[in-house]
Motif scaffolding. Structure first.
Motif, mmCIF file in Angstrom:
data_model
loop_
_atom_site.group_PDB
_atom_site.id
_atom_site.type_symbol
_atom_site.label_atom_id
_atom_site.label_comp_id
_atom_site.label_asym_id
_atom_site.label_seq_id
_atom_site.Cartn_x
_atom_site.Cartn_y
_atom_site.Cartn_z
ATOM 1 N N ARG A 124 36.202 40.157 36.163
ATOM 2 C CA ARG A 124 37.091 40.937 37.030
ATOM 3 C C ARG A 124 36.354 42.123 37.660
ATOM 4 N N ALA A 125 35.373 42.677 36.932
ATOM 5 C CA ALA A 125 34.590 43.789 37.481
ATOM 6 C C ALA A 125 33.789 43.332 38.688
ATOM 7 N N PHE A 126 33.237 42.113 38.609
ATOM 8 C CA PHE A 126 32.463 41.587 39.737
ATOM 9 C C PHE A 126 33.377 41.209 40.910
ATOM 10 N N ARG A 127 34.591 40.811 40.571
ATOM 11 C CA ARG A 127 35.537 40.478 41.648
ATOM 12 C C ARG A 127 35.986 41.738 42.382
ATOM 13 N N ALA A 128 36.144 42.834 41.617
ATOM 14 C CA ALA A 128 36.570 44.093 42.231
ATOM 15 C C ALA A 128 35.426 44.764 42.982
ATOM 16 N N PHE A 129 34.202 44.627 42.455
ATOM 17 C CA PHE A 129 33.027 45.242 43.088
ATOM 18 C C PHE A 129 31.965 44.163 43.278
ATOM 19 N N PRO A 130 32.041 43.360 44.339
ATOM 20 C CA PRO A 130 31.128 42.225 44.542
ATOM 21 C C PRO A 130 29.654 42.603 44.511
ATOM 22 N N LEU A 131 29.313 43.806 44.984
ATOM 23 C CA LEU A 131 27.913 44.220 45.021
ATOM 24 C C LEU A 131 27.326 44.333 43.620
ATOM 25 N N LEU A 132 28.192 44.616 42.638
ATOM 26 C CA LEU A 132 27.726 44.824 41.260
ATOM 27 C C LEU A 132 27.020 43.600 40.705
ATOM 28 N N ARG A 133 27.434 42.409 41.134
ATOM 29 C CA ARG A 133 26.853 41.183 40.583
ATOM 30 C C ARG A 133 25.384 41.031 40.950
#
Length: 517
Positions: A124-133
């Motif tokens: 969910r963190a990657f979905r909320a902040f795509p750049l984080l992935r």
């Protein structure tokens, strides 16, 4: 921490003996450190170590230990990669001791997190902040690099894989599947063990994997850590949490070992009886909620004086879906099949115990004379009356050890002191079903091991030894639960042993590939 890791494991398999042995000696790391001391000649030698990277990828289940299993060149590059930003910070005048240690800890944390095989970061963190992935890698991202060697090269920062076009297409989809628990497998079988003592409590994979992959013995390297192990055990007792120590897969069924955080001596303290039973009951109810098919009780967890061999829990919860098994039917079968066919007379201690009763009744049907050591005539007569009338004469009560001074086959179900062993004639063999095993005092006699069975060769993911047993060998009561699960039997195996089922369980064990060690 099964409550955290059970639904988040990336590769669901256990770490087996093959992987542990492959990662046992990291000679390349030692050689690298030596070569760094003679840098002038080290560079030409690095290509000689290229085969180590294939071994690194041969580890199917990643762990923090696996992260250091690289080539000297890889380790040197990682060292330089860590040093470069630090050097830049110091050159810019912003260096500090705190920055140095902070960078090292963050670097090592990211390595261990990536190799932990447990998905820590939520999808969910990657979905909320795509750049984080693309700024931080995950255990799933790394596992794909181990499975598909031509992708996901740039660990720590997948951005460079994106620029180079080497990101595995399933990286984020697989992470989401793991995060949602789609990799989760409910164990079909659970073996509920307990701690023996403080030192042996360190014989678990999450403490010293190298030690737990060998039969338990007191190792000097563990003794300085005794206070640490003691404090951890006190915390576990206070928290009253059952923990998981190992798991493996057999014939498509997942098997786990859970452990009650209680020492052996605590089982013999009357005020602790209710607390121990409560812990066992909670483990059974937890297994029932999860959908476990069979739960087998180890050693003292099924003590007759404690809970009637598991009868207490079955009576208290008649609607249990999980089958509770003490496994002693197979234990009796193993002991009985150790006795040579030429034996006509045996001496039995612990004769009125659950196992002693079953052994006596089985042997008398074979017309073998059984000298049953017991002071209770009432208990003896009760067992004798269970035997068919024509075989009752083969059961004989004795009250002293000297009655067996001519018998060379002793079945030991009660601990023997060196003085009591003196009554055995030279050449006696002591078959044992007593915990702990007796001291091997007599040099002119032989001593059997505790009843055990070897698991089939196709067992997968097994990477720890069960107490003093060899690799792939488990206690007979553990094996009895395995057979119960593989056969799909629907009855509880608690309380008194059904003598008529001893041969049935033995044949079923052999049919499934289990064998005497």
């Amino acid at each position: 921490m099964l409550f955290f890791t059970r639904r988040r494991r990336v590769v669901p398999d256990g770490v087996d003996f093959k992987q542990i042995d492959a990662e046992w000696d990291w000679d390349n790391m030692v050689i690298m450190q030596t070569l760094l001391g003679a840098m002038a000649i080290s560079s030409p030698l690095f290509p000689l170590f290229s085969q180590y990277h294939s071994k690194h990828h041969s580890s199917p289940v990643t762990q923090p230990l696996t992260s250091a299993y690289g080539t000297p060149l890889e380790s040197l590059v990682l060292t330089l990669a860590m040093a470069a930003p630090l050097a830049g910070a110091f050159l810019a005048g912003a260096g500090s001791v705190g920055l140095l240690y902070g960078h090292i800890f963050a670097f090592d944390y990211l390595r261990c997190m990536g190799y932990s095989n447990v998905e820590v970061i939520s999808h969910r963190a990657f979905r909320a902040f795509p750049l984080l992935r693309y700024l931080i890698y995950t255990p799933t991202y790394l596992s794909l690099h181990h499975q598909e060697k031509d992708s996901n090269f740039c660990l720590f920062m997948p951005l460079f894989d994106l620029l180079g076009g080497t990101v595995h297409p399933r990286s984020w989809e697989l992470q989401k599947e793991v995060g949602q628990g789609k990799n989760d497998r409910v164990p079909d079988f659970v073996f509920l063990a307990h701690v023996v003592d403080v030192v042996s409590s360190m014989h678990v994979p999450f403490a010293f994997r190298a030690c737990s992959s060998q039969p338990w013995t007191t190792r000097l390297v563990l003794l300085p850590l005794w206070p640490v192990a003691f404090c951890i055990m006190v915390l576990q007792v206070l928290c009253s949490k059952t923990f998981t120590v190992s798991f493996y897969c057999l014939r498509g069924a997942l098997h786990q070992t859970w452990t009650i955080p209680r020492y052996s001596f605590q089982y013999f303290i009357p005020p602790m009886k209710d607390g121990i039973n409560r812990q066992i009951e909670l483990a059974i109810l937890r297994a029932d909620r999860m959908g476990v098919k069979v739960l087998s009780l180890a050693a003292l967890n099924k003590n007759e004086a404690l809970n009637g061999g598991g009868t207490l829990f079955v009576d208290r919860h008649p609607d249990l879906r999980v089958r509770v098994v003490h496994g002693n039917t197979l234990t009796a079968a193993v002991i009985l099949h150790e006795i040579p066919g030429s034996v006509k007379e045996v001496f039995l201690t612990g004769a009125t115990s659950k196992l002693g009763r079953a052994i006596a009744l089985y042997l008398c049907r074979k017309k073998i004379r059984v000298l049953m050591l017991t002071l209770s005539s009432e208990r003896f007569l009760k067992i004798q009356r269970e035997a068919p009338a024509e075989f009752q004469q083969y059961l004989v009560q004795v009250t002293k050890y000297h009655a067996a001074k001519t018998v060379k086959t002793w079945l030991v179900g009660k601990w023997l002191s060196p003085r009591e062993q003196r009554w055995a004639p030279a050449g006696t063999h002591f078959h044992q079903f007593v915990v702990p095993p007796v001291i091997e005092f007599r040099r002119d006699c032989t001593y059997g091991k505790l009843a055990a069975m070897r698991l089939p060769k196709d067992v997968q993911g097994l990477g720890s030894c069960e107490y003093t047993m060899e690799r792939g060998v488990v206690h007979a009561c553990h094996a009895g639960g395995v057979v119960h699960c593989l056969e799909g039997w629907e009855h509880h195996e608690v309380g008194a042993i059904d003598v008529d089922r001893i041969d049935v369980v033995w044949k079923a064990a052999l049919r499934h590939g289990l064998s005497p060690p």
